[in-house]
Design a protein around this motif. Sequence first.
Motif, PDB file in Angstrom:
ATOM      1  N   UNK A   7      58.864   2.582  86.787  1.00 34.90           N
ATOM      2  CA  UNK A   7      58.329   1.338  86.013  1.00 34.90           C
ATOM      3  C   UNK A   7      56.769   1.418  85.536  1.00 34.90           C
ATOM      4  N   UNK A   8      55.981   1.552  86.287  1.00 33.69           N
ATOM      5  CA  UNK A   8      54.711   1.489  85.794  1.00 33.69           C
ATOM      6  C   UNK A   8      54.457   1.983  84.824  1.00 33.69           C
ATOM      7  N   UNK A   9      55.101   3.065  84.836  1.00 32.03           N
ATOM      8  CA  UNK A   9      54.975   3.920  82.681  1.00 32.03           C
ATOM      9  C   UNK A   9      55.707   3.123  81.998  1.00 32.03           C
ATOM     10  N   UNK A  10      56.722   2.393  82.114  1.00 33.33           N
ATOM     11  CA  UNK A  10      57.314   1.366  80.977  1.00 33.33           C
ATOM     12  C   UNK A  10      55.959   0.456  80.954  1.00 33.33           C
ATOM     13  N   UNK A 133      44.990   2.955  87.164  1.00 32.46           N
ATOM     14  CA  UNK A 133      44.443   2.826  88.529  1.00 32.46           C
ATOM     15  C   UNK A 133      43.604   2.095  89.251  1.00 32.46           C
ATOM     16  N   UNK A 134      44.056   1.041  89.077  1.00 31.25           N
ATOM     17  CA  UNK A 134      43.487  -0.372  90.459  1.00 31.25           C
ATOM     18  C   UNK A 134      45.124  -0.223  91.301  1.00 31.25           C
ATOM     19  N   UNK A 135      46.150  -0.077  90.091  1.00 31.78           N
ATOM     20  CA  UNK A 135      47.398  -0.548  90.950  1.00 31.78           C
ATOM     21  C   UNK A 135      48.140   0.886  92.297  1.00 31.78           C
ATOM     22  N   UNK A 248      52.194  -0.945  92.975  1.00 35.99           N
ATOM     23  CA  UNK A 248      52.382  -0.456  91.666  1.00 35.99           C
ATOM     24  C   UNK A 248      53.378  -1.290  90.987  1.00 35.99           C
ATOM     25  N   UNK A 249      53.785  -2.188  91.084  1.00 32.33           N
ATOM     26  CA  UNK A 249      54.766  -2.673  90.078  1.00 32.33           C
ATOM     27  C   UNK A 249      54.877  -4.373  90.381  1.00 32.33           C
ATOM     28  N   UNK A 250      54.019  -5.069  91.614  1.00 28.95           N
ATOM     29  CA  UNK A 250      54.425  -6.902  91.552  1.00 28.95           C
ATOM     30  C   UNK A 250      53.903  -6.943  90.801  1.00 28.95           C
ATOM     31  N   UNK A 251      54.006  -8.372  89.571  1.00 22.76           N
ATOM     32  CA  UNK A 251      53.737  -9.139  89.105  1.00 22.76           C
ATOM     33  C   UNK A 251      53.770  -8.428  87.991  1.00 22.76           C
TER      34      UNK A 251
END
Length: 472
Positions: A7-10, A133-135, A248-251
């Motif tokens: 999801x983060x990669x997307x 990085x932050x997530x 990692x993925x919220x918002x």
Amino acid sequence: MPKYTKTLASFVAGLEWGHLPVEVIDKIKTHVLDTLAVSLGASQSPQTLQTLKVIGAMGGAPDCTVLGHSLKTTVLDAAFLNSTMGHVLDFDDVHKFLHPGAAIVPAALAVGEQVQADGKRLILGLVAGYETSIRVSLAAGVQHRNRGYSPTGTCNHFGAAAAAACLLGLEPDTVVSAFGISGNQAGGLTQHQYGGGHTKHLNSASAVRAGILGALLAREGFRGPTDIIEGELGFLNVLSDGGAPNHLIDGLFEEFTFMWTNLKPYPSCRQGHGAVDLALQAVHEHGVEPGMIEKITLYTYPFAYAPWFRSAEPPGNEVEAALRTPFALATAFIYGKITLESFTPSRIENPEILSLLERINIVKDEQLAAHWPDKRSVRLEIALRDGRQLLLVTDNPRGSADYPMEFDDVALKFSDLAAPIIPKDRIEAVIGRVRRLENEDDIPGLMALLAVDPALDQDQPDQPVPVLAGER
């Protein structure tokens, strides 16, 4: 169960200009200028010159600019050198436990210069890198930091990979591999807090090299693990306690955690900046002078009570001086400001500072932990020799989201730090072009303004570094 890495990669692969609010664009430009400022300010530091001597002598394609020098080298080596400079002074931006700018800005600029990205594409890469990085740092949480890891040297592997992947235009599955390759190399210990040394300066640089390399290898088809962040033997489970992967993925695409990244008005550890703000307030608003002080008591949150932050012992070197809150406090009271000069050997040995250190006490206040790490609240009590007591309180230091430094503030910081390195007309040109970065169509030209003419560069390596026995 969500596939967090995918999801983060997307998000990285799908980030478009229309997703970015104007306040994100404005803030990212401010952080670019800030990182360029601290990098130029560190371009002649001993650690930079030592690193330049080793890496520059190895040669390589002259594709990318090394800030403050005439050397052009490979994308990996330029990003490594620029990232080292970005973290040497401890003057770079910070988000809770992480210094993202010293990694993300050099990664994006090096890859952006190599692929000749335009300003909008560069900003997208920067946002993708910072946000990643932050997530990852938020997901790893304080447990990651408490295990002795530097998030700057670990979480930035993913952010540098994200910045490079975005600028290279990688598809989501390829970004997953870039994360897998770079994340597999994640490391960065903090023993320097006890044992000294300069390894802190290399944390972001090592992450940048691994991140860009991961993206480049993935583009060629080299595959990495598909769930490197949340997998059973992945980043969160091995380097933390499982963490909180929802961060990692919220918002995604809606809430940009980057907006809570702090800028630094002082070249010292962020954990002491609230105390420095209060000390300067005491000096400039209340007329407190060192000779008037009987005792100083600082009440701080538990994280800032670690030995390397609270020690009032005379520091043994510039790294210890920049980390220690009592030293920064004493310097602020005596000189009425904190600058790069504050952490030079002559200041470290100043008898007036050493005398005031003996009157400083740091107290851990558990109540101040309630809002940490979102806030770095501190109380400063000053007992004066005439019997008066002065109590000052702050919830967050200057440079935080609720006490921000604006672009013009950072432009002054850039001008001060860049002045010994590049001429005034170039300083003004860089400030103007970064202010309008979304309209930039010549990233190599912008980077050229930040280099030094070969005839003026006294530190360009001209001899290969000998290879020692057993190192081949």
